[in-house]
Design a protein around this motif. Sequence first.
Motif, PDB file in Angstrom:
ATOM      1  N   SER A   1       0.826  -1.198   0.000  1.00  0.00           N
ATOM      2  CA  SER A   1       0.000   0.000   0.000  1.00  0.00           C
ATOM      3  C   SER A   1       0.865   1.254   0.000  1.00  0.00           C
ATOM      4  CB  SER A   1      -0.892   0.009   1.234  1.00  0.00           C
ATOM      5  OG  SER A   1      -1.472   1.277   1.381  1.00  0.00           O
ATOM      6  N   PRO A   2       0.537   2.218  -0.875  1.00  0.00           N
ATOM      7  CA  PRO A   2       1.339   3.444  -0.944  1.00  0.00           C
ATOM      8  C   PRO A   2       1.318   4.249   0.355  1.00  0.00           C
ATOM      9  CG  PRO A   2      -0.080   3.247  -2.855  1.00  0.00           C
ATOM     10  CD  PRO A   2      -0.514   2.207  -1.889  1.00  0.00           C
ATOM     11  N   ARG A   3       0.434   3.820   1.281  1.00  0.00           N
ATOM     12  CA  ARG A   3       0.417   4.535   2.557  1.00  0.00           C
ATOM     13  C   ARG A   3       1.568   4.080   3.461  1.00  0.00           C
ATOM     14  NH1 ARG A   3      -5.557   5.128   5.033  1.00  0.00           N
ATOM     15  NH2 ARG A   3      -5.195   2.980   5.599  1.00  0.00           N
TER      16      ARG A   3
ATOM     17  N   LEU B   1      10.562   3.795  -8.327  1.00  0.00           N
ATOM     18  CA  LEU B   1      10.373   2.949  -9.499  1.00  0.00           C
ATOM     19  C   LEU B   1       9.096   3.281 -10.254  1.00  0.00           C
ATOM     20  CD1 LEU B   1      11.441  -0.520  -8.042  1.00  0.00           C
ATOM     21  CD2 LEU B   1      12.716   0.896  -9.622  1.00  0.00           C
ATOM     22  N   ASP B   2       8.371   4.276  -9.783  1.00  0.00           N
ATOM     23  CA  ASP B   2       7.092   4.638 -10.388  1.00  0.00           C
ATOM     24  C   ASP B   2       6.200   3.409 -10.504  1.00  0.00           C
ATOM     25  OD1 ASP B   2       5.983   6.257 -13.467  1.00  0.00           O
ATOM     26  OD2 ASP B   2       5.281   6.406 -11.399  1.00  0.00           O
ATOM     27  N   LEU B   3       6.236   2.611  -9.454  1.00  0.00           N
ATOM     28  CA  LEU B   3       5.558   1.320  -9.520  1.00  0.00           C
ATOM     29  C   LEU B   3       4.552   1.211  -8.381  1.00  0.00           C
ATOM     30  CD1 LEU B   3       5.670  -1.450 -10.939  1.00  0.00           C
ATOM     31  CD2 LEU B   3       7.304  -2.151  -9.216  1.00  0.00           C
ATOM     32  N   ARG B   4       3.321   0.853  -8.745  1.00  0.00           N
ATOM     33  CA  ARG B   4       2.324   0.633  -7.704  1.00  0.00           C
ATOM     34  C   ARG B   4       1.858  -0.814  -7.789  1.00  0.00           C
ATOM     35  NH1 ARG B   4      -2.370   4.877  -7.168  1.00  0.00           N
ATOM     36  NH2 ARG B   4      -0.608   6.123  -6.480  1.00  0.00           N
TER      37      ARG B   4
ATOM     38  N   PHE C   1      -3.979  -2.762  -6.562  1.00  0.00           N
ATOM     39  CA  PHE C   1      -4.976  -2.402  -7.574  1.00  0.00           C
ATOM     40  C   PHE C   1      -4.388  -2.231  -8.967  1.00  0.00           C
ATOM     41  CE2 PHE C   1      -7.582  -2.273  -4.095  1.00  0.00           C
ATOM     42  CZ  PHE C   1      -7.165  -1.349  -3.153  1.00  0.00           C
TER      43      PHE C   1
ATOM     44  N   PHE D   1      -2.274  -4.407 -12.371  1.00  0.00           N
ATOM     45  CA  PHE D   1      -1.949  -5.682 -12.986  1.00  0.00           C
ATOM     46  C   PHE D   1      -0.591  -6.180 -12.491  1.00  0.00           C
ATOM     47  CE2 PHE D   1      -2.424  -8.961 -15.990  1.00  0.00           C
ATOM     48  CZ  PHE D   1      -1.221  -9.143 -16.655  1.00  0.00           C
ATOM     49  N   GLU D   2       0.352  -5.255 -12.347  1.00  0.00           N
ATOM     50  CA  GLU D   2       1.681  -5.648 -11.872  1.00  0.00           C
ATOM     51  C   GLU D   2       1.602  -6.250 -10.473  1.00  0.00           C
ATOM     52  OE1 GLU D   2       1.260  -2.077 -12.806  1.00  0.00           O
ATOM     53  OE2 GLU D   2       1.326  -3.035 -14.765  1.00  0.00           O
TER      54      GLU D   2
ATOM     55  N   ILE E   1       0.617  -9.756 -10.712  1.00  0.00           N
ATOM     56  CA  ILE E   1       1.722 -10.625 -11.116  1.00  0.00           C
ATOM     57  C   ILE E   1       2.543 -11.029  -9.888  1.00  0.00           C
ATOM     58  CG2 ILE E   1       3.859 -10.795 -12.444  1.00  0.00           C
ATOM     59  CD1 ILE E   1       2.643  -9.010 -14.518  1.00  0.00           C
ATOM     60  N   VAL E   2       2.877 -10.042  -9.071  1.00  0.00           N
ATOM     61  CA  VAL E   2       3.661 -10.341  -7.864  1.00  0.00           C
ATOM     62  C   VAL E   2       2.897 -11.302  -6.960  1.00  0.00           C
ATOM     63  CG1 VAL E   2       4.666  -9.379  -5.774  1.00  0.00           C
ATOM     64  CG2 VAL E   2       4.913  -8.168  -7.924  1.00  0.00           C
TER      65      VAL E   2
ATOM     66  N   GLY F   1      -8.530  -5.396  -6.201  1.00  0.00           N
ATOM     67  CA  GLY F   1      -9.774  -4.674  -6.317  1.00  0.00           C
ATOM     68  C   GLY F   1     -10.551  -5.378  -7.418  1.00  0.00           C
TER      69      GLY F   1
ATOM     70  N   GLU G   1      -8.013  -4.348 -15.854  1.00  0.00           N
ATOM     71  CA  GLU G   1      -6.770  -4.189 -15.096  1.00  0.00           C
ATOM     72  C   GLU G   1      -6.617  -5.340 -14.107  1.00  0.00           C
ATOM     73  OE1 GLU G   1      -4.537  -1.729 -15.507  1.00  0.00           O
ATOM     74  OE2 GLU G   1      -3.237  -2.201 -13.831  1.00  0.00           O
TER      75      GLU G   1
END
Lengths: 224, 236, 251
Positions: free
Chosen positions: A67-69, A80-83, A86, A88-89, A92-93, A168, A173
């Motif tokens: 969570s970005p929190r 990494l500009d990676l979320r 919620f 698709f990436e 994958i993880v 989600g 997505e």
Amino acid sequence: MVQWDPFVLTFKLATITTVILFLLSVPLAYWLTYSRYKIKYVVEALVSLPLILPPSVLGFYLLLAFSPRNAFGKFLEQYLDLRLVFTFEGLIVASILYSLPFMVQPIHNGLKLLPASLVEASYTLGKGRLTTLLRVLLPNIRTSLITAIVLSFAHTIGEFGVVLMVGGNIPRETRVVSIALYDEVEAMNYGQANLYAVTLLLFAFLTLLIVYLVNYRSRITKVI
Amino acid sequence: MIGVSLKKKLFSALGEMQLDIDFTVNEGELVTLYGPSGAGKTTVLRTLCGLSIPDEGCILVGDQVWLDSGKKINLKPQQRDIGIVFQDYALFPNLTVRENLKYALKKGQPSTIVNELLELMELTNLSDKKPELLSGGQRQRVALARAIVRRPKILLLDEPMSALDTTLRVKIQDYILRVHQQFQLTTILVSHDIMEVIRLSDRVFLMDHGKIISQGGPGDILPIETLKQMVGKLLK
Amino acid sequence: MKKNSLALLFLILGNFALAQNNDQILIAAASDLKFALDSLVTVFKGAHPSAVVDVTYGSSGKLYEQISHSAPFDLFFSADIEYPLRLKKSGVTASDVYAYGVGRIVIWSLMDPKNDMATFLLKPSIRKIAIANPQHAPYGRRAEEALKYFDVYDRIKPKLVYGENISQTAQFVTAGAAEAGIIALSLALSPAMKKLNGHYYIIPENTHQPLEQGFVVLKSAENNSLANDFKNFMLGSAAATILSNFGFTKK
């Protein structure tokens, strides 16, 4: 009105997950088989964990972790500009962790059954560990490799609990077939729901059929 | 010339045992390690290959140091110029006979030796078959051929004929002699078949409980052994 | 080498996911809006043919949680206006919070309640009663309140089954898993449920806290013109008519 998006998404997820999982699992299974360090028993237990852990537990901890929190999620986003929630990436993880034992265990078991003298013969013929792995070990556990790949792929297709928590339900997505099915039932669209369900059922059956046929064929040839 | 000196604590079904041996082999010789099961013969071979590490030891091959525990030198199997035939042959099931031999080629080594060996071992007709389709004797020959492809400094044979019947044994013995002479190998054989040892060896090392009890020509050592065994059988 | 290609793969996929698209909006909506919002979106798309409008339905509490964890929604329609107000306080909104109606709860059953809610629910032939999960579904909380008001909550509690959201609650009743349920009026009025020939009884407003519904545009849609268009559409008269058809009365 047939919705193809969930099928495309599910297929993409399963394919990417299986490929990455294969590349990660071969070295891991190799290490588990041939390492002398006692810690490998701990690693083996951890790898098998997703087999018995309720998917929602895995999903819950992933949600907290990504969570970005929270610290790690913030770091991912900043550098990494990676979320991973919620997205698709993130799926994958989550899928890689969730299907890990399905890829590692068959490969590990296959390697364990190979006679140690094969590896030793290869070494005395001057070949290093990588050559031995690629030209002697892997070709001789073909059945295990196929089983591992097919099972991991199928397992990812059927994923629900983890996806629900971490993904989600976002169209195109994270709305995979299993989620879309759930959605349609909730909305009382039983026709559409049935379409998803039957497809998943047929696919699961086909998968098992393939795995059993492959294993049966290999048993036959060994009798000679 | 090959000099071997090893000390290792071994644990077997018979309890703890101290392996303590010291011997030399001349180039071109075919020597046998002879003795009962559990004497430590296989351990000696495995240590020579680099598959087993002794507690203390030294292996000198010509002017190369393969092992020196004092100086912490221990060459990996890949770095030792050795050929070994395992008891279970260890042929690669996924490769044909020819491919098994080609696998053994060193980088840049011409593949002519593969055909040479196939002819010598009379395997040419079988060269495209996979090991699972071969008989025990045929697999034996492939294992022997594969061990020689690299023209190793030492050839090790670990009870190679234990799974074969007498007629086949004699045949394989012929092959071993053939390759030994043709490629001018130095061979160390492990066996507990007296007839075989007499037929093949230049010298015999008698081993028991991890030590070399005596050594000499087969004619010197073995008749006494045979007598001992026959008496032992009579007494029973 | 493996790690680098992995990161690269993620970056490429990530960029596709996070690309800002002004012809696309993602709406998070409370489940009671399922049929009403579907209709509204159809009408809206009529006027904006190239627009892509996706809706994810769920319980308001759950969606609120997801949005707080940065779920990528552009608008949030909540069955309880409290949630959008809280989001506004934590600074993740891009517009005012607008009330779009008041929700009502009804008892729905294939058997006829005959206007006597308390007795009906206590009947032994009503073995299971479905309500939405009060922990995160506003309709569930109001159902609880009404049950307490009529003094039957304790006796009925053993019969309660909880739906994830108000849609699933309705689905429980229509599938026969529960003989009766307390669901949203908007769902009872939907074509899907109307054709089942069930009966419903609107629970009086004074028996529970009001279900003030509200929506808001979220921060991630700050520069999304389509989101703004949709907001304006929802505030217009066409939308108001559709909403009242589905039982969302104005305060």
